[in-house]
Structures are given as structure tokens and as C-alpha cells.
Scaffold this active site. Structure first.
Site, PDB file in Angstrom:
ATOM      1  N   LYS A  13       1.409  -1.402  -0.288  1.00 42.75           N
ATOM      2  CA  LYS A  13      -0.344   0.013   0.239  1.00 42.75           C
ATOM      3  C   LYS A  13       1.135   1.420  -0.184  1.00 42.75           C
ATOM      4  O   LYS A  13       0.442   1.740  -1.047  1.00 42.75           O
ATOM      5  CB  LYS A  13      -1.007   0.306   1.033  1.00 42.75           C
ATOM      6  CG  LYS A  13      -1.962  -1.509   1.323  1.00 42.75           C
ATOM      7  CD  LYS A  13      -2.809  -0.814   2.443  1.00 42.75           C
ATOM      8  CE  LYS A  13      -2.245  -0.436   3.762  1.00 42.75           C
ATOM      9  NZ  LYS A  13      -1.671  -2.037   4.822  1.00 42.75           N
ATOM     10  N   ARG A  88      -9.344   0.879   9.331  1.00 41.62           N
ATOM     11  CA  ARG A  88      -8.698  -0.062   9.284  1.00 41.62           C
ATOM     12  C   ARG A  88      -9.932  -1.236  10.354  1.00 41.62           C
ATOM     13  O   ARG A  88      -9.724  -2.251  10.111  1.00 41.62           O
ATOM     14  CB  ARG A  88      -7.411  -0.779  10.195  1.00 41.62           C
ATOM     15  CG  ARG A  88      -6.061  -0.916   9.198  1.00 41.62           C
ATOM     16  CD  ARG A  88      -5.666  -0.478  10.302  1.00 41.62           C
ATOM     17  NE  ARG A  88      -4.554  -1.477   9.408  1.00 41.62           N
ATOM     18  CZ  ARG A  88      -2.957  -0.688   9.471  1.00 41.62           C
ATOM     19  NH1 ARG A  88      -2.941   0.635   8.954  1.00 41.62           N
ATOM     20  NH2 ARG A  88      -1.863  -1.823   9.009  1.00 41.62           N
ATOM     21  N   ARG A 123      11.349  -6.492   3.522  1.00 44.99           N
ATOM     22  CA  ARG A 123      11.291  -4.648   3.672  1.00 44.99           C
ATOM     23  C   ARG A 123      12.091  -4.516   4.121  1.00 44.99           C
ATOM     24  O   ARG A 123      12.672  -4.536   5.135  1.00 44.99           O
ATOM     25  CB  ARG A 123       9.908  -5.360   4.143  1.00 44.99           C
ATOM     26  CG  ARG A 123       8.565  -3.683   3.894  1.00 44.99           C
ATOM     27  CD  ARG A 123       7.549  -3.881   3.628  1.00 44.99           C
ATOM     28  NE  ARG A 123       7.124  -4.086   5.530  1.00 44.99           N
ATOM     29  CZ  ARG A 123       6.133  -2.926   5.066  1.00 44.99           C
ATOM     30  NH1 ARG A 123       4.920  -2.646   4.290  1.00 44.99           N
ATOM     31  NH2 ARG A 123       4.985  -3.679   6.832  1.00 44.99           N
ATOM     32  N   ARG A 156      11.671  -2.307  10.482  1.00 46.12           N
ATOM     33  CA  ARG A 156      10.159  -2.280  11.502  1.00 46.12           C
ATOM     34  C   ARG A 156      10.592  -2.765  12.296  1.00 46.12           C
ATOM     35  O   ARG A 156      10.613  -5.142  12.098  1.00 46.12           O
ATOM     36  CB  ARG A 156       8.958  -1.487  10.442  1.00 46.12           C
ATOM     37  CG  ARG A 156       8.997  -0.309  10.138  1.00 46.12           C
ATOM     38  CD  ARG A 156       8.124  -0.134   9.787  1.00 46.12           C
ATOM     39  NE  ARG A 156       7.132  -1.156  10.045  1.00 46.12           N
ATOM     40  CZ  ARG A 156       5.498  -0.684   8.952  1.00 46.12           C
ATOM     41  NH1 ARG A 156       5.031  -0.085   8.091  1.00 46.12           N
ATOM     42  NH2 ARG A 156       4.694  -1.324   9.913  1.00 46.12           N
ATOM     43  N   ARG A 167      -0.688  -9.732  12.679  1.00 44.67           N
ATOM     44  CA  ARG A 167      -1.446  -8.322  11.894  1.00 44.67           C
ATOM     45  C   ARG A 167      -1.875  -8.709  10.790  1.00 44.67           C
ATOM     46  O   ARG A 167      -3.142  -8.150  10.735  1.00 44.67           O
ATOM     47  CB  ARG A 167       0.105  -7.358  11.712  1.00 44.67           C
ATOM     48  CG  ARG A 167       0.758  -6.885  12.960  1.00 44.67           C
ATOM     49  CD  ARG A 167       2.079  -6.058  11.930  1.00 44.67           C
ATOM     50  NE  ARG A 167       2.005  -4.946  11.233  1.00 44.67           N
ATOM     51  CZ  ARG A 167       2.873  -4.769  10.550  1.00 44.67           C
ATOM     52  NH1 ARG A 167       3.553  -5.551   9.871  1.00 44.67           N
ATOM     53  NH2 ARG A 167       2.903  -3.409   9.155  1.00 44.67           N
TER      54      ARG A 167
HETATM   55  P1  AMP Z   1       1.568   0.267   8.970  1.00 43.75           P
HETATM   56  O1  AMP Z   1       2.538   0.938   9.026  1.00 43.75           O
HETATM   57  O2  AMP Z   1      -0.032   0.803   8.036  1.00 43.75           O
HETATM   58  O3  AMP Z   1       1.146  -1.282   8.615  1.00 43.75           O
HETATM   59  O4  AMP Z   1       0.906   0.423  10.439  1.00 43.75           O
HETATM   60  C1  AMP Z   1       1.769  -0.328  11.460  1.00 43.75           C
HETATM   61  C2  AMP Z   1       0.788  -0.487  12.897  1.00 43.75           C
HETATM   62  O5  AMP Z   1       0.625   0.526  13.027  1.00 43.75           O
HETATM   63  C3  AMP Z   1       0.018  -1.107  12.746  1.00 43.75           C
HETATM   64  O6  AMP Z   1       0.098  -1.919  12.919  1.00 43.75           O
HETATM   65  C4  AMP Z   1      -1.232  -0.310  13.977  1.00 43.75           C
HETATM   66  O7  AMP Z   1      -0.534  -0.635  15.351  1.00 43.75           O
HETATM   67  C5  AMP Z   1      -1.125   0.909  13.732  1.00 43.75           C
HETATM   68  N1  AMP Z   1      -2.095   1.518  12.775  1.00 43.75           N
HETATM   69  C6  AMP Z   1      -1.572   1.523  11.153  1.00 43.75           C
HETATM   70  N2  AMP Z   1      -2.592   2.270  11.378  1.00 43.75           N
HETATM   71  C7  AMP Z   1      -3.653   2.100  12.028  1.00 43.75           C
HETATM   72  C8  AMP Z   1      -5.561   2.419  12.003  1.00 43.75           C
HETATM   73  N3  AMP Z   1      -6.316   2.975  10.815  1.00 43.75           N
HETATM   74  N4  AMP Z   1      -5.751   1.764  13.059  1.00 43.75           N
HETATM   75  C9  AMP Z   1      -5.187   1.200  14.278  1.00 43.75           C
HETATM   76  N5  AMP Z   1      -3.925   1.332  14.154  1.00 43.75           N
HETATM   77  C10 AMP Z   1      -3.514   1.234  13.038  1.00 43.75           C
END
Ligand code: AMP
Length: 210
Positions: A13, A88, A123, A156, A167
């Protein structure tokens, strides 16, 4: 154009958000990046989010809804935006529907789970600006360094296999129902993630323009 990118963690994404942002000249808003920034600067919100993030769980709805509400009010969102990683959950989508914006399209980047786990190990992200790379599919120009700011590329902590599995579980139970939510609104388009990033980008841009 106001867009949402849906997809499992590691589906690409972030990379597609960067492509769209370059093509349509609209900002990409990644809630994950905003939370990671807050974590780095040690804000209250960052501290609150850290334990959830470390376990691979979603942070509470009210925290992310607040972040997005503030961000969408900034001037650069007037001509459109791409939401990467928000909403989400159904309550987040409902909260977004109540904000003063109309979503034009929702693009799901679809990649099967087994490919996701394999992809995640390669990644890397820039420790300074958050740009994303992949050791096989999206290599930086100089090994270990960000193309944009020269920052160090790191893995990460939540990209470790056990956290990735948590996740993915969160994705299937809490985020996947959003496909149906946006399908019913007639806004969903599904793009099959391809091996080559450029091929996925072509399909994503075609889905936006369709
Ligand atoms: P991402 O970089 O989008 O994969 O997000 C990394 C982490 O941030 C996720 O695993 C969640 O812990 C938190 N996170 C990011 N966006 C959201 C969201 N819209 N709702 C809840 N947690 C989020």
C-alpha cells in the site's frame, strides 16, 4: 480525488500511495507513519500506541480517528488525498463518513497471506523519512540508503515473522469487513498485487482512472 488504499500489511500500500501521490499530486497520509513519528518524538500519543504496535495489534480507534481528522483539515488535502492504512475497522470507516469529505474510490491491493509473510522479510524503511523499499522488488539506488534523503534503511520491528502473523490476523478479522462496506457503496476496486512493483502501479492507476 479522495482515495483509500486497503490491503493486508505488506501488500505494498505504501509504495502504491507514493505512486499515486506522484501522479495526482495529492498527499499520501499514512497513519502508520504518523504514529511512528509520534513514537520517535516521544509524544503522549506515541507512548499510548507503542504497546499495541509492538504486539502487531491495531491502536485504539479513537487515537487514529483523531489523527486523521486533524490531518484532513490541513490545506494540502483540499485537492484530494490518499489514505494509506486508514480506515482499518468499521468504526473508523463510519467516523470517516462523518468527516467533511467524500471518498471517491477505495482500492484494495490484494496479496495472498503466504506471499505477504515472504515479502515482509525483505522490507526495509528509511529511519529518517519513512520511505519504503524491498531488498528484491524495490531496491534503493545505493544499498542501505534512502533514495530521497540518504537516511539508513532498517527493518521495522513489527515486520518480524511472529508480529506479521498477528498483524495478518488483525487484518482478516477487523479490516477485511471494510471490503464489503465499500463494495456496498460501489467504491471498491481490487488490484491483484504483481511481482513487479511497476506492474502493480500500472493496474492501480488504471483502477483509479476507470
Ligand atoms: P502500517 O505502517 O500502516 O502497517 O501500520 C503499523 C501499525 O500502526 C499497525 O500495525 C497498527 O498498530 C498501527 N496503525 C496504523 N494505522 C492504524 C489504524 N488505522 N488503526 C489502528 N492502528 C493503526
Amino acid at each position: 480525488m479522495n482515495l483509500i488504499l486497503l490491503g493486508a500489511p505488506g501488500a505494498g500500500k505504501g509504495t502504491q500511495a507514493e505512486t499515486i501521490c506522484g501522479r495526482l499530486h495529492i498527499p499520501a497520509i499514512s497513519t502508520g507513519n504518523i504514529i511512528r513519528e509520534a513514537l520517535k518524538s516521544g509524544t503522549e500519543m506515541g507512548k499510548k500506541a507503542q504497546s499495541f504496535m509492538d504486539k502487531g495489534e491495531l491502536v485504539p480507534d479513537e487515537v487514529v480517528i483523531g489523527i486523521v481528522k486533524d490531518r484532513l483539515q490541513q490545506d494540502d488535502c483540499k485537492n484530494g488525498f490518499v489514505l494509506d492504512g486508514f480506515p482499518r475497522t468499521i468504526p473508523q470507516a463510519e467516523a470517516l463518513d462523518k468527516m467533511d469529505v467524500t471518498i471517491d474510490k477505495v482500492i484494495e491491493i490484494h496479496v495472498p497471506d503466504e506471499q505477504i509473510v515472504a515479502r515482509m522479510s525483505g522490507r526495509r524503511v528509511c529511519a529518517d523519512c519513512g520511505a519504503s523499499y524491498h531488498m528484491l522488488y524495490k531496491k534503493p539506488k545505493v544499498a542501505g540508503k534512502c533514495n530521497f534523503c540518504g537516511g539508513a534503511l532498517v527493518q521495522r520491528t513489527d515486520d518480524r515473522p511472529e508480529t506479521v502473523r498477528a498483524r495478518l490476523k488483525e487484518y482478516h478479522t477487523k479490516t477485511e469487513p471494510l471490503k464489503d462496506y465499500y463494495q456496498k457503496q460501489g467504491k471498491l476496486a481490487v488490484v491483484e498485487g504483481q511481482e513487479e512493483v511497476a506492474d502493480t502501479s500500472r493496474l492501480t492507476l488504471a483502477a483509479i482512472e476507470a
